[in-house]
Structures are given as C-alpha cells and as structure tokens.
Scaffold this active site. Structure first.
Site, PDB file in Angstrom:
ATOM      1  N   ASP A 196      -3.879   2.263  -5.270  1.00 38.11           N
ATOM      2  CA  ASP A 196      -2.522   2.784  -5.263  1.00 38.11           C
ATOM      3  C   ASP A 196      -1.582   2.131  -6.276  1.00 38.11           C
ATOM      4  OD1 ASP A 196      -3.940   3.600  -3.041  1.00 38.11           O
ATOM      5  OD2 ASP A 196      -2.293   3.359  -1.644  1.00 38.11           O
ATOM      6  N   GLU A 432      -9.452  -6.319   4.877  1.00 39.54           N
ATOM      7  CA  GLU A 432      -9.297  -5.265   3.876  1.00 39.54           C
ATOM      8  C   GLU A 432      -9.435  -5.851   2.470  1.00 39.54           C
ATOM      9  OE1 GLU A 432      -5.933  -1.788   2.960  1.00 39.54           O
ATOM     10  OE2 GLU A 432      -5.492  -3.435   4.335  1.00 39.54           O
TER      11      GLU A 432
END
Length: 460
Positions: A196, A432
């Site tokens: 992103d 993550e």
C-alpha cells in the site's frame, strides 16, 4: 534454556531447526493459527485486523493449509473463486457477510450497484491483487500427491475446475491489464499490488488530489494497532479512498480506467508473479492435456521479458512507471528484485542482482536482526523501519522469494534466506511484519499468511 523459551526469544539456530525441536513448536503454533482463523470455508487474513478473505493472502494461506489437509486447501480457493467476476477478474477481497465492522466494506465498494460484471453474492471489492493462485494450486497438488492415494485422487479430480477458473483469471490480466502487450501489468490502486504505502508509489500519489467531498470514515487498523507510525498516514488513506471512489464512479471498467484513473502505474512485482504463475499454469495445462499450453507459455515469456526490461541500470533494480506521466519511478524497494522471481535476465545481470540482494544495502546490512529482506533498503532515505511497507520485513515476502528462487535452482540464495526467515519467526507471534533491526513483531499477530509461510518454510 528450554525449547519453548528459546522460541520466545527468537534465538533458534539452524541446528535447532534441523533437529526439529523448535520446528515442531512453530509448526504447532502455525497450524493452530490457521485453524483458529477459519470461518466456514474461508480463512480470515488475520483474526481481528483483517476479518475477510483477501486474494493473494488466500493463495498463500491455501498452501499452508495444504500441509494440514490438501482437500481443505481446495475449499479455501473455491471460496475465493466464488467471488470471481464475469470478466475473469479475481477481486482482492471476498467479504464475509457476517462481518460488518471492517472499513472500507462492501457498501463503499458498491460493485454490484455499478456493474453487472460483479457477482451479486458473495460481495467483493472492485480491484485485484497479484495472481499467486496458479503457483498455489501447483504446490497443493504436489503436497496432495505426497499425502497418499486418496488425497491425491481427490485433489486431482478438483484440478480441472480450478484450471478453468485460473485460465479465465489469467486471460483477464493479459486482455485488460496489458492490452498493448508490454509484459507489464497496469494497476489502478496501490492496494492492487499489495504494498500500500511503499515508496514506489509516493510520486503517483502526490498527484492524487484528495476529494473535497470525501465522506468521514473510521479506520479499523489504527484502532487495533495503537502505534500510528506502523500504518499508512491519514493523508495516504484519504488518497486511497479518493482512488476507490474514482474507480467506483467508472464502474470498475478497465477500458475507461485506462484513460481516466487518477492513479495508473505498472507494477513489476505483480508482473513477475504473473510470469511465474503463467509458467505454473502452463505446466498444469500440460498435465491435464489442455490445449492452452502454448498460450500460457507465451504469457510467461512476455512478462519475464517485460520485467527484465524494467531494470534501472543505476539502481540495479526493476522500477515501475507512472502511466499518467510516462516517468519511471525509481525506488529502493524489495519489488526491485522482481526479476529474481521469474527470470529473464542474462546470467551476468542476474548475478549482479543476486550480489545486490546479499549486499550491505539489503540482506547483508550489518544492522539487521535477521538476514531477511526489508521492504525498503535501510540505506534509502525513504526507509522507515516500523512503517508498514516502507521498511519492515514481511515473512510472506521472504517466503515468496524462497519459493520461487528454489524453483529457479538458486539454492545458494534460498537456504540462507530460509534459515534467516525461520529464525525471524522463532519468537512465535506469527506477526504481519517485523522491525528489521530489532526483530520486534509489528502489525497483527497470528497472521494467516505468516502461519502458512512458517509451515512451508520448515523442513519437511
């Protein structure tokens, strides 16, 4: 020190992995995370932060599940493909109809309201993500073949239907995302590439004017991850939502978006994954006796060449292009190593890229806690060690490089990266992403694709 305490502190050695003590505990934690994140026939990307099924997450996750139950891995992909559009596009999110707190949810995407190409159910987003799915299917079949005749037979009976859906997905990408045959995929949002807020996209997003009428919103990620420095900024998110609204107003129509989208770039990592996946799909086609082998091999060759041609001689890395300005987007990010995933470089150029990969600018940097890939070079002025895709190390990315470099026979690169990746995962949270200097787990814990990476990286 006990095996459990050693796992928690993250000081497992290559010898410990080899003797199976640490590996057994890590495998158990990973399997438990995948089972706990399961909701019906899908697996949530993460238990709280990402409560739906993401496309490339699901591809990776299905491989992890295949280590536990190959038939369940097939069901995971079947659920994802239930959201496939009439065009063949595989959307980047298939929404769980029972989960309503994630933003932006299906109402903001409003796909079915603006195009009949979207399915009425399940509800989905209107963009896609890197096509790791054929690679995953090939790996699932291999694992099923090792699991015994009954499992192998069941998965191979499923394979023809999976192949037809994959073929439609690949044909969509070649037809709509590379209509001029450049060998580079066009993306209309940084969420499509999966990275992103990568520095790769700073230039294109600087030219996206935030909509003045952008409705107020409340993000889920900054409520669950309390350190705002780990996540995209408010301005970045405003731009993401402005882009989403532009896509929706265009009806998610590729022909319109090629000229009207406020954000349009090539994506070298996406393109490299597509090249490798096209090779995998060609092998599946050959195994099935399907007639598309030559077509798929041509796709693989075209995108290998496109990725190889995107290497910037000064950086030694592949770079993207802003399609609105035709300007290259030089950045020192992990995506620049895309040619190592799919091949296409001449031997001398590949060796130069491998040397850079191992250099002090990357996995050989003396400050790294583990010799794995940070998402941005620590020597780059854009490096931010805690900020999402601007510096932290993502286990899934290191696994992808291990996986595809191993297929390409680069064992001398693969084995050190595999050991370092397992050492990073040894602290046990299955995070993550990780702070590259300290090894601190960041973002969401018990991330499904991190669990899948652990299971596939561990010695068989």
């Amino acid at each position: 020190m006990s095996a459990a305490s050693d796992l928690r502190t993250g000081r497992a050695t290559a010898t410990a992995w080899a003797d199976g003590v640490h590996g057994a505990e890590l495998a158990a934690r990973a399997a438990d995370a995948l089972r706990a994140n399961r909701v019906g026939s899908m697996t949530r990307a993460a238990p709280d932060l990402y409560p739906h099924q993401w496309s490339w997450d699901a591809g990776f996750v299905s491989v992890g599940i295949a280590h536990l139950d190959p038939r369940r891995a097939c069901a995971e992909l079947d659920h994802l493909f239930s959201g496939q559009w009439r065009t063949g596009m595989l959307p980047h999110i298939v929404f769980d109809p029972h989960e309503h707190s994630y933003f932006p949810g299906p109402d903001r995407w409003a796909c079915r309201a603006v195009t009949d190409d979207a399915p009425a159910a399940p509800r989905t987003s209107g963009i896609c993500q890197p096509p790791v799915h054929a690679l995953a299917v090939e790996r699932i079949v291999a694992l099923a073949d090792c699991a015994g005749p009954a499992t192998s037979s069941a998965v191979r009976a499923w394979l023809p239907s999976a192949y037809r859906r994959l073929l439609a997905w690949h044909r969509y990408l070649t037809r709509e995302r590379d209509p001029r045959g450049t060998g580079l995929i066009t993306v209309y949002h940084s969420w499509e590439g999966g990275m992103d807020n990568s520095p790769r996209w700073d230039g294109p997003y600087s030219r996206v004017a935030v909509a003045l009428d952008l409705p107020p919103y409340r993000r889920r990620d900054t409520r669950l991850v309390t350190d705002p420095g780990q996540r995209p900024t408010r301005l970045e998110y405003d731009r993401y939502l402005t882009g989403l609204d532009q896509l929706r107003r265009a009806g998610y129509d590729d022909a319109r978006l090629r000229t009207t989208a406020g954000y349009r770039t090539t994506d070298v990592l996406f393109s490299a994954v597509f090249a490798a996946a096209s090779g995998a799909l060609a092998r599946i086609a050959r195994d099935l006796g399907a007639g598309e082998v030559a077509e798929l091999e041509e796709h693989a060759a075209r995108f290998r060449a496109g990725v190889a041609a995107s290497v910037d001689a000064g950086l030694g890395l592949a770079v993207d292009t802003d399609l609105r300005t035709s300007a290259p987007l030089p950045a020192q990010t992990v995506a620049g190593f895309a040619p190592l995933l799919c091949g296409g470089l001449d031997p001398a150029a590949e060796e130069a890229m491998v040397d850079l990969f191992r250099s002090e600018r990357w996995t050989g940097h003396p400050g790294l806690r583990h010799a794995v890939l940070p998402t941005t070079s620590p020597t780059s002025p854009d490096f931010r060690p805690r900020s999402y895709w601007r510096g932290p190390s993502w286990p899934v990315v290191n696994w992808l490089f291990v996986w595809l470099l191993e297929q390409r026979g680069r064992a001398e690169v693969v084995e050190p990266l595999r050991r370092a990746s397992l050492d990073q995962l040894a602290e046990g949270s299955l995070a993550e992403y990780y702070e590259p200097f300290t090894g601190e787990p960041l973002g969401s814990a018990r991330q499904s694709w991190t669990a899948a990476a652990a299971l596939d990286l561990l010695p068989g």
